[in-house]
Motif scaffolding. Structure first.
Motif, short mmCIF file in Angstrom:
data_model
loop_
_atom_site.label_atom_id
_atom_site.label_comp_id
_atom_site.label_asym_id
_atom_site.label_seq_id
_atom_site.Cartn_x
_atom_site.Cartn_y
_atom_site.Cartn_z
N ILE A 175 4.58 -10.52 6.46
CA ILE A 175 5.83 -11.20 6.18
C ILE A 175 6.46 -11.49 7.54
CG2 ILE A 175 8.11 -11.05 5.14
CD1 ILE A 175 6.93 -9.29 2.99
N ASP A 176 6.50 -12.77 7.90
CA ASP A 176 7.00 -13.20 9.20
C ASP A 176 8.41 -13.74 9.05
OD1 ASP A 176 4.61 -12.62 10.61
OD2 ASP A 176 3.74 -14.48 9.88
N ILE A 177 9.26 -13.43 10.02
CA ILE A 177 10.65 -13.87 10.00
C ILE A 177 10.85 -14.86 11.15
CG2 ILE A 177 13.05 -13.14 10.20
CD1 ILE A 177 12.14 -10.39 9.12
N TYR A 178 11.43 -16.03 10.82
CA TYR A 178 11.62 -17.11 11.79
C TYR A 178 13.09 -17.48 11.88
CZ TYR A 178 6.59 -17.84 11.11
OH TYR A 178 5.23 -17.69 11.03
N ASN A 179 13.49 -17.99 13.06
CA ASN A 179 14.83 -18.55 13.18
C ASN A 179 14.80 -20.02 12.78
OD1 ASN A 179 13.75 -19.94 15.37
ND2 ASN A 179 14.75 -18.65 16.90
N GLN A 180 15.93 -20.71 12.90
CA GLN A 180 16.03 -22.10 12.46
C GLN A 180 15.17 -23.05 13.31
OE1 GLN A 180 20.55 -22.26 12.10
NE2 GLN A 180 19.92 -23.59 10.43
N LYS A 181 14.82 -22.60 14.52
CA LYS A 181 13.98 -23.43 15.38
C LYS A 181 12.50 -23.24 15.09
CE LYS A 181 17.30 -23.41 19.22
NZ LYS A 181 17.51 -23.07 20.65
N GLY A 182 12.18 -22.38 14.14
CA GLY A 182 10.79 -22.12 13.82
C GLY A 182 10.14 -21.09 14.71
N GLN A 183 10.94 -20.39 15.51
CA GLN A 183 10.39 -19.38 16.41
C GLN A 183 10.23 -18.05 15.66
OE1 GLN A 183 13.64 -19.70 19.19
NE2 GLN A 183 12.45 -20.93 20.62
N LEU A 184 9.09 -17.40 15.88
CA LEU A 184 8.80 -16.13 15.23
C LEU A 184 9.69 -15.04 15.82
CD1 LEU A 184 7.04 -14.51 13.24
CD2 LEU A 184 5.42 -14.17 15.12
N ILE A 185 10.44 -14.35 14.97
CA ILE A 185 11.37 -13.31 15.41
C ILE A 185 10.79 -11.91 15.20
CG2 ILE A 185 13.66 -12.34 15.06
CD1 ILE A 185 13.65 -15.08 16.37
N ARG A 186 10.18 -11.69 14.03
CA ARG A 186 9.70 -10.36 13.69
C ARG A 186 8.57 -10.50 12.67
NH1 ARG A 186 12.85 -5.48 13.73
NH2 ARG A 186 11.44 -3.71 13.51
N SER A 187 7.60 -9.60 12.71
CA SER A 187 6.49 -9.61 11.76
C SER A 187 6.38 -8.24 11.11
CB SER A 187 5.17 -9.97 12.44
OG SER A 187 5.14 -11.33 12.80
N HIS A 188 6.13 -8.24 9.81
CA HIS A 188 5.86 -7.01 9.07
C HIS A 188 4.47 -7.12 8.47
CE1 HIS A 188 6.35 -3.63 6.31
NE2 HIS A 188 5.92 -4.41 5.32
N HIS A 189 3.60 -6.20 8.83
CA HIS A 189 2.23 -6.20 8.34
C HIS A 189 2.07 -5.13 7.25
CE1 HIS A 189 0.86 -8.76 11.71
NE2 HIS A 189 1.76 -8.09 12.40
N PHE A 190 1.37 -5.48 6.18
CA PHE A 190 1.16 -4.49 5.13
C PHE A 190 -0.30 -4.46 4.70
CE2 PHE A 190 2.46 -8.44 3.00
CZ PHE A 190 1.46 -8.60 2.06
N PHE A 191 -0.72 -3.29 4.24
CA PHE A 191 -2.04 -3.10 3.65
C PHE A 191 -1.87 -2.14 2.49
CE2 PHE A 191 -6.06 -0.84 3.13
CZ PHE A 191 -6.93 -1.91 2.97
N GLN A 192 -1.84 -2.68 1.29
CA GLN A 192 -1.58 -1.88 0.10
C GLN A 192 -2.87 -1.71 -0.70
OE1 GLN A 192 1.16 -0.61 0.34
NE2 GLN A 192 2.57 -2.05 1.30
N THR A 193 -3.17 -0.48 -1.08
CA THR A 193 -4.41 -0.18 -1.81
C THR A 193 -4.24 -0.25 -3.32
OG1 THR A 193 -3.90 2.18 -1.73
CG2 THR A 193 -5.24 1.28 0.07
N GLU A 194 -3.01 -0.46 -3.77
CA GLU A 194 -2.76 -0.56 -5.21
C GLU A 194 -1.84 -1.75 -5.48
OE1 GLU A 194 -4.04 1.29 -7.52
OE2 GLU A 194 -5.02 2.82 -6.25
N PRO A 195 -1.98 -2.39 -6.64
CA PRO A 195 -1.01 -3.42 -7.02
C PRO A 195 0.34 -2.78 -7.31
CG PRO A 195 -2.49 -2.97 -8.84
CD PRO A 195 -3.03 -2.21 -7.66
N GLY A 196 1.40 -3.57 -7.27
CA GLY A 196 2.71 -3.02 -7.58
C GLY A 196 3.82 -3.63 -6.75
#
Length: 401
Positions: free
Chosen positions: A340-361
């Motif tokens: 899940i990447d977070i961008y400002n109004q200029k389209g610049q990447l501000i922060r990234s959240h990486h996930f690896f989930q072994t179960e649905p939910g």
């Protein structure tokens, strides 16, 4: 078929602010080759006198700039807004301002004029904004240094194309390319949230608990000079085909501080039909603004109990607007990884959240309003985009200090 038991299948598309999906590249230059780095590619030019010429250097010592001759030389470029990444829904419902500009210079005097025209799908003119004209141009004195003309106008629903047109010429009437120089043209759309009387954080449609109606829910974080709401319904995603289904709704179902929750049951619905809904906010001065659409599909099935299918989805950040932090939630149909990447109004990447989930939910994480370096972000609009497998979704959130 004897249909006695109701099965519900619905698709609820949520709109934060006024868009179901903030797809368009707001505050981004939509013109191609604006500084003539690849010559006159992407521009349609008309040569007068000795015609346009490209010189090295330019504004901020860029690679190239174009200089007009002693008769009118023109250049234009048309932007297809749908091809640029905007959706018809946001173009027809969002509070948008068109901003345009270009840098100019004149060595021995020159003239210029600008025409920016907004067209609908059939290329009929909707709005025109001008700076000067060929009959009454802006006149530049000898040795005019680099300056910038700027203009803006409010966007109108139905616009699909915008043409950027500039004319320039020398003030002298002998051969030579020493007229008005141009560089770094810009044309962009700006989402003007300040014009909204209502700050909407949720807009959904789902089957009512009585199984005989569709329940439309919306939540406002703030309301300024707002007299109430109307709801519209259509069988397609075209607002022009929608019909009014409610009187003015001014009383919230529940209130929590400045946050108000509204609910409306639409009982005039049939099974196996997809319905689209729009919410109209009506200000005290009579001005209207539309949100949506959200859409819902209902099916009957005599053999199965009511179910709601679970699909991978990015949910709405809460609270929104937020300060200092907000929770971003998502649902995974299957075990998967993604970002899940977070961008400002200029389209610049501000922060990234990486996930690896072994179960649905259902899953969530808290964003603390800081960038990758730990710096607190500035107030404004931010976009968060979830990518996992073939699924992508983008939503908007607002940070307020």
């Amino acid at each position: 078929m004897n249909r006695t038991i109701l099965e519900i299948l619905f698709i609820a598309i949520m709109a934060i602010g006024c868009m179901a999906l903030y797809a368009g590249p707001y505050d981004t230059n939509l013109l191609l080759n604006p500084g003539f780095e690849s010559g006159f590619d992407n521009w349609t030019i008309v040569n007068g006198g000795s015609g346009w010429i490209l010189w090295d250097g330019g504004h901020n010592e860029r690679a190239k700039y174009a200089v007009s001759s002693y008769e009118w030389c023109t250049k234009k470029q048309e932007v297809d807004l749908l091809a640029a990444g905007f959706t018809a829904a946001e173009l027809d419902t969002d509070p948008i301002v068109v901003n345009y500009s270009e840098w100019y210079n004149a060595f021995w005097g020159g003239k210029y004029y600008v025409i920016v025209t907004a067209y609908n799908a059939s290329h009929s003119t909707v709005t025109t904004s001008t700076i000067g004209s060929s009959e009454d141009p802006i006149v530049l004195a000898n040795e005019t240094g680099w300056g910038q003309f700027t203009g803006s106008f409010e966007f109108s629903p139905g616009v699909r194309y915008i043409e950027f047109f500039v004319g320039g010429m020398d003030t002298r009437y002998w051969a030579g390319q020493y007229g008005t120089a141009f560089d770094d043209a810009s044309l962009s759309l700006h989402y003007d949230e300040s014009t909204l009387p209502v700050e909407l954080s949720l807009f959904t449609a789902a089957m009512s608990t009585n199984a005989n109606a569709i329940e439309i829910t919306w939540i406002t974080q703030s309301e300024t000079n707002n007299s109430g709401f109307h709801l519209y319904r259509s069988l397609d995603d075209n607002l022009e085909n929608a019909s009014l289904i409610s009187l003015l709704i001014s009383d919230a179902t529940t209130t929590n501080g400045s946050m108000r929750t509204y609910k409306y049951n639409d009982a005039e619905v049939e099974p196996d039909i997809q319905y689209y809904y729009w919410l109209e906010s009506v200000s005290l001065n009579g001005a209207s603004h539309y949100y949506g659409p959200v859409n819902t599909i209902i099916h009957y099935n005599p053999d199965t109990p009511p179910v709601v299918p679970q699909v991978t989805s990015l949910k709405d950040a809460y609270p929104n607007p937020f300060s200092p932090s907000t929770t971003i939630s998502y649902y995974l149909k299957d075990a998967s990884s993604g970002t899940i990447d977070i961008y400002n109004q200029k389209g610049q990447l501000i922060r990234s959240h990486h996930f690896f989930q072994t179960e649905p939910g259902d899953y969530s994480f808290v964003w603390d309003g800081r960038d990758e370096s730990g710096n607190e972000i500035s107030s404004g609009i931010y976009y968060y985009k979830m990518t996992t497998g073939t699924y992508t979704s983008t939503k908007k959130m607002v940070y307020r200090k």
